[in-house]
Design an enzyme around this catalytic site. Sequence first.
Site, PDB file in Angstrom:
ATOM      1  N   LYS A  83       0.844  -1.193   0.000  1.00 56.08           N
ATOM      2  CA  LYS A  83       0.000   0.000   0.000  1.00 56.08           C
ATOM      3  C   LYS A  83       0.891   1.260   0.000  1.00 56.08           C
ATOM      4  O   LYS A  83       2.110   1.177   0.222  1.00 56.08           O
ATOM      5  CB  LYS A  83      -0.922  -0.028   1.221  1.00 56.08           C
ATOM      6  CG  LYS A  83      -1.887  -1.240   1.236  1.00 56.08           C
ATOM      7  CD  LYS A  83      -2.800  -1.192   2.459  1.00 56.08           C
ATOM      8  CE  LYS A  83      -3.637  -2.449   2.582  1.00 56.08           C
ATOM      9  NZ  LYS A  83      -4.555  -2.394   3.754  1.00 56.08           N
ATOM     10  N   ASN A 103      -1.568  -0.149   7.453  1.00 58.48           N
ATOM     11  CA  ASN A 103      -1.067  -1.509   7.725  1.00 58.48           C
ATOM     12  C   ASN A 103      -0.269  -2.118   6.576  1.00 58.48           C
ATOM     13  O   ASN A 103      -0.178  -3.332   6.432  1.00 58.48           O
ATOM     14  CB  ASN A 103      -2.190  -2.415   8.225  1.00 58.48           C
ATOM     15  CG  ASN A 103      -3.297  -2.607   7.210  1.00 58.48           C
ATOM     16  OD1 ASN A 103      -3.173  -2.167   6.064  1.00 58.48           O
ATOM     17  ND2 ASN A 103      -4.360  -3.270   7.610  1.00 58.48           N
TER      18      ASN A 103
HETATM   19  P1  RTP Z   1      -6.568  -6.061   3.371  1.00 63.85           P
HETATM   20  O1  RTP Z   1      -7.890  -6.394   2.698  1.00 63.85           O
HETATM   21  O2  RTP Z   1      -6.102  -4.666   3.070  1.00 63.85           O
HETATM   22  O3  RTP Z   1      -5.540  -7.106   3.092  1.00 63.85           O
HETATM   23  O4  RTP Z   1      -6.788  -6.070   4.960  1.00 63.85           O
HETATM   24  P2  RTP Z   1      -7.556  -7.177   5.828  1.00 63.85           P
HETATM   25  O5  RTP Z   1      -8.107  -8.258   4.935  1.00 63.85           O
HETATM   26  O6  RTP Z   1      -6.661  -7.578   6.928  1.00 63.85           O
HETATM   27  O7  RTP Z   1      -8.752  -6.343   6.455  1.00 63.85           O
HETATM   28  P3  RTP Z   1     -10.172  -6.001   5.831  1.00 63.85           P
HETATM   29  O8  RTP Z   1     -11.204  -6.347   6.840  1.00 63.85           O
HETATM   30  O9  RTP Z   1     -10.316  -6.553   4.446  1.00 63.85           O
HETATM   31  O10 RTP Z   1     -10.115  -4.399   5.745  1.00 63.85           O
HETATM   32  C1  RTP Z   1      -9.499  -3.766   4.645  1.00 63.85           C
HETATM   33  C2  RTP Z   1      -8.688  -2.609   5.161  1.00 63.85           C
HETATM   34  O11 RTP Z   1      -9.561  -1.616   5.680  1.00 63.85           O
HETATM   35  C3  RTP Z   1      -8.961  -0.969   6.793  1.00 63.85           C
HETATM   36  N1  RTP Z   1      -9.831  -1.131   7.939  1.00 63.85           N
HETATM   37  N2  RTP Z   1     -10.109  -0.158   8.765  1.00 63.85           N
HETATM   38  N3  RTP Z   1     -12.305  -0.523  11.630  1.00 63.85           N
HETATM   39  C4  RTP Z   1     -11.482   0.110  10.797  1.00 63.85           C
HETATM   40  O12 RTP Z   1     -11.198   1.272  10.916  1.00 63.85           O
HETATM   41  C5  RTP Z   1     -10.930  -0.666   9.696  1.00 63.85           C
HETATM   42  N4  RTP Z   1     -11.163  -1.938   9.441  1.00 63.85           N
HETATM   43  C6  RTP Z   1     -10.456  -2.226   8.336  1.00 63.85           C
HETATM   44  C7  RTP Z   1      -7.623  -1.621   7.027  1.00 63.85           C
HETATM   45  O13 RTP Z   1      -6.621  -0.815   6.409  1.00 63.85           O
HETATM   46  C8  RTP Z   1      -7.749  -2.942   6.317  1.00 63.85           C
HETATM   47  O14 RTP Z   1      -6.497  -3.427   5.883  1.00 63.85           O
END
Ligand code: RTP
Length: 155
Positions: free
Chosen positions: A16, A119
């Site tokens: 990112k 992240n």
């Molecule tokens: P990614 O898709 O980016 O690999 O991350 P992830 O699967 O670990 O998490 P996801 O639930 O898909 O969320 C995508 C991105 O959104 C941001 N996020 N912010 N509560 C919050 O403020 C929140 N929750 C998620 C994070 O940057 C996350 O990587």
Amino acid sequence: APACLEREELSFIMIKPDGVQRGLISDIIARFERKGYKLVGIKVLVPTQALAAKHYAEHDGKPFFPKLVNFLSSGPVVAMVWEGKSVVKYGRTMIGATNPLASPPGTIRGDYGIDTGRNIIHGSDSVESAQREIALWFKAEELADYTPSTAAWVY
Ligand code: RTP
Ligand code: MG
């Protein structure tokens, strides 16, 4: 690609804008490469808001969605396709938890991040997501064919 090309599992992995600006490109590529995964596609681009919104379509409507889309399109990202056994699931293990503070040392987010909104890296969460994301970010002809295979050094 030739009909004989048989691929292992593929995952879409993206550094990112924060990971790029913080100089983590080579470290992240090294981690996947040393594990034994194979880099079959890579590009640097500033995603449009439309592309970022499509990428994170599953989160459309959530409170953090607008910030997430703005952030992803705020600067260059490194979009990659990595190939290898269980690369989707193990790639997520290497990346760690969504919240870097809940992510153990040794994971990418655990080693380099503090904030959920910064992240560092994205990884596909399932083989189906990987197929959708790879089709969104890459053309089929942008994925390399390593024939003759070097896989005998890994498997
Ligand atoms: P990614 O898709 O980016 O690999 O991350 P992830 O699967 O670990 O998490 P996801 O639930 O898909 O969320 C995508 C991105 O959104 C941001 N996020 N912010 N509560 C919050 O403020 C929140 N929750 C998620 C994070 O940057 C996350 O990587
Ligand atoms: Mg996700």
